[in-house]
Write a protein that holds these residues in place. Structure first.
Motif, short mmCIF file in Angstrom:
data_model
loop_
_atom_site.label_atom_id
_atom_site.label_comp_id
_atom_site.label_asym_id
_atom_site.label_seq_id
_atom_site.Cartn_x
_atom_site.Cartn_y
_atom_site.Cartn_z
N LEU A 101 0.79 -1.17 -0.04
CA LEU A 101 0.05 0.04 -0.09
C LEU A 101 0.65 1.10 -0.06
O LEU A 101 0.49 2.20 -0.77
CB LEU A 101 -0.79 0.01 1.00
CG LEU A 101 -2.02 -0.93 1.08
CD1 LEU A 101 -2.71 -1.24 2.46
CD2 LEU A 101 -3.11 -0.51 -0.05
N LEU A 102 1.86 1.26 0.67
CA LEU A 102 2.54 2.33 0.50
C LEU A 102 3.55 2.64 -0.87
O LEU A 102 3.54 3.99 -1.33
CB LEU A 102 3.85 2.38 1.82
CG LEU A 102 3.65 2.27 3.08
CD1 LEU A 102 4.84 2.02 4.06
CD2 LEU A 102 2.91 3.76 3.51
N ARG A 103 3.70 1.58 -1.43
CA ARG A 103 4.31 1.69 -2.87
C ARG A 103 2.96 2.20 -3.67
O ARG A 103 3.51 3.03 -4.58
CB ARG A 103 4.88 0.49 -3.36
CG ARG A 103 6.21 0.28 -2.93
CD ARG A 103 6.77 -1.02 -3.81
NE ARG A 103 6.27 -2.15 -2.86
CZ ARG A 103 5.93 -3.27 -3.41
NH1 ARG A 103 5.42 -3.44 -4.54
NH2 ARG A 103 5.69 -4.49 -2.60
N MET A 104 1.85 1.72 -3.42
CA MET A 104 0.84 2.13 -4.08
C MET A 104 0.58 3.82 -3.99
O MET A 104 0.51 4.41 -4.82
CB MET A 104 -0.49 1.72 -3.75
CG MET A 104 -0.58 0.27 -4.31
SD MET A 104 -2.29 -0.53 -3.35
CE MET A 104 -2.24 -2.20 -4.07
N LYS A 105 0.68 4.24 -2.50
CA LYS A 105 0.61 5.68 -2.31
C LYS A 105 1.56 6.34 -3.12
O LYS A 105 1.20 7.44 -3.60
CB LYS A 105 0.62 5.53 -0.74
CG LYS A 105 0.60 7.18 -0.13
CD LYS A 105 0.60 7.03 1.19
CE LYS A 105 0.45 8.53 1.79
NZ LYS A 105 0.64 8.59 3.02
N ASN A 106 2.78 6.00 -3.03
CA ASN A 106 3.87 6.78 -3.63
C ASN A 106 3.58 6.80 -5.32
O ASN A 106 3.73 8.26 -5.82
CB ASN A 106 5.20 6.24 -3.72
CG ASN A 106 5.96 6.46 -2.35
OD1 ASN A 106 5.72 7.38 -1.86
ND2 ASN A 106 6.72 5.47 -1.88
N THR A 107 3.25 5.80 -5.75
CA THR A 107 2.87 6.04 -7.23
C THR A 107 1.66 6.81 -7.35
O THR A 107 1.60 7.81 -8.38
CB THR A 107 2.49 4.49 -7.64
OG1 THR A 107 3.47 3.75 -7.29
CG2 THR A 107 2.49 4.70 -9.47
N LEU A 108 0.70 6.71 -6.47
CA LEU A 108 -0.51 7.90 -6.80
C LEU A 108 0.05 9.40 -6.71
O LEU A 108 -0.51 10.03 -7.37
CB LEU A 108 -1.60 7.39 -5.91
CG LEU A 108 -2.45 6.11 -6.00
CD1 LEU A 108 -3.06 5.84 -4.77
CD2 LEU A 108 -3.40 6.58 -7.16
N ILE A 109 0.86 9.37 -5.66
CA ILE A 109 1.06 10.68 -5.41
C ILE A 109 2.14 11.13 -6.69
O ILE A 109 2.03 12.50 -7.25
CB ILE A 109 2.38 10.95 -4.27
CG1 ILE A 109 1.44 10.70 -3.02
CG2 ILE A 109 2.86 12.04 -4.09
CD1 ILE A 109 1.90 10.56 -1.47
#
Lengths: 145, 145
Positions: A101-109
């Motif tokens: 989820l943290l990787r997803m978050k970074n990508t979204l940002i």
DNA sequence: GTAAACCCTCTACCTAAGTATAGAGTCAAG
DNA sequence: CTTGACTCTATACTTAGGTAGAGGGTTTAC
């Protein structure tokens, strides 16, 4: 000892009546004794059991895993260590999920940064545009690794 | 322009043949032209589309949400802002999930601490024992709030 | 003594994202 | 020209955790 019907059990545990029957079918609660009429008779033990199930679900255990843990309780050879092992496994699951989820978050940002101009028409939106280019593929590799 | 069969498309995108047909049924890829025989004919555009879908899934979007984004692409009135809004929504989802998992993690760690003696029989395991007591209920409230 | 509220079983349905299978047709190589 | 690999449609199945409804019997309060 006080006994009660399925509806009262459901109310006490904030669970639907059908869910109680479902748990019984799954073997998560013992088959309760019945009245002459066939009505199930529950007791405080069942209330505690269902609360335990709900708690275990809330910390990420599946019903199958919960069934395993409940089975440990009746296996006299099971040790406290068997339980902590399950906790450790679940801890790994949870940590993996957090990482993903943290990787997803970074990508979204990053995507959001790339797409700063709110008035660009969708034709010019870098994200939708990526459908025709190779641009997002770096992020894709990023997220999948 | 090079065209290829469904099997080749599947290979290029690391997706099963049935999944490609499923995406077509869901409207996530356009209905491809057919050969005389009925065989589907795909092109590079479809490869890109499927890669986009897989990327979007990997960062947490559902197929329904992806369909919405793809629809934006053909709506000429849609702006780049429409896309960033979807990104923001997804960012909130992801952040909520992370928070929940962090709470789960803490609870698991606390349970593990409570259950330190690996040789205690399961009768004495504080976790399984909690089935008969009120002890875990504090954690339960903790996790649900 | 009757009506509302409850309970019973059994079966089917729900979401999400596919996966599998049957039965038939097609294509390419040797 | 046959064999094996590929493709077609349609339908059903999968996991997880329930939810809903039909068609009936029971309990309880007035």
């Amino acid at each position: 000892m006080a006994t009660f019907n399925i509806g009262q059990l459901a109310k006490k545990t904030q669970v639907k009546v059908e869910t109680v029957r479902y748990y019984e079918r799954r073997g998560l609660i013992p088959n309760p004794p019945r009245r002459e009429s066939g009505y199930r008779q529950f007791s405080q033990i069942d209330v505690d059991r269902i609360r335990f199930i709900k708690f275990a679900q809330a910390i990420g255990f599946t019903l199958n895993e919960i069934a395993e843990m409940l089975a440990l309780k009746v296996t006299t050879s099971a040790t406290c260590g068997d339980v902590t092992q399950k906790i450790d496994e679940k801890l790994c699951d949870v940590e993996d999920k957090i990482k993903t989820l943290l990787r997803m978050k970074n990508t979204l940002i990053n995507l959001k940064k790339a797409c700063k101009e709110p008035d660009l028409s969708s034709k010019d939106c870098p994200i939708l545009d990526s459908l025709n280019t190779e641009e997002y593929k770096n992020d894709e590799k990023e997220i999948l690794k």
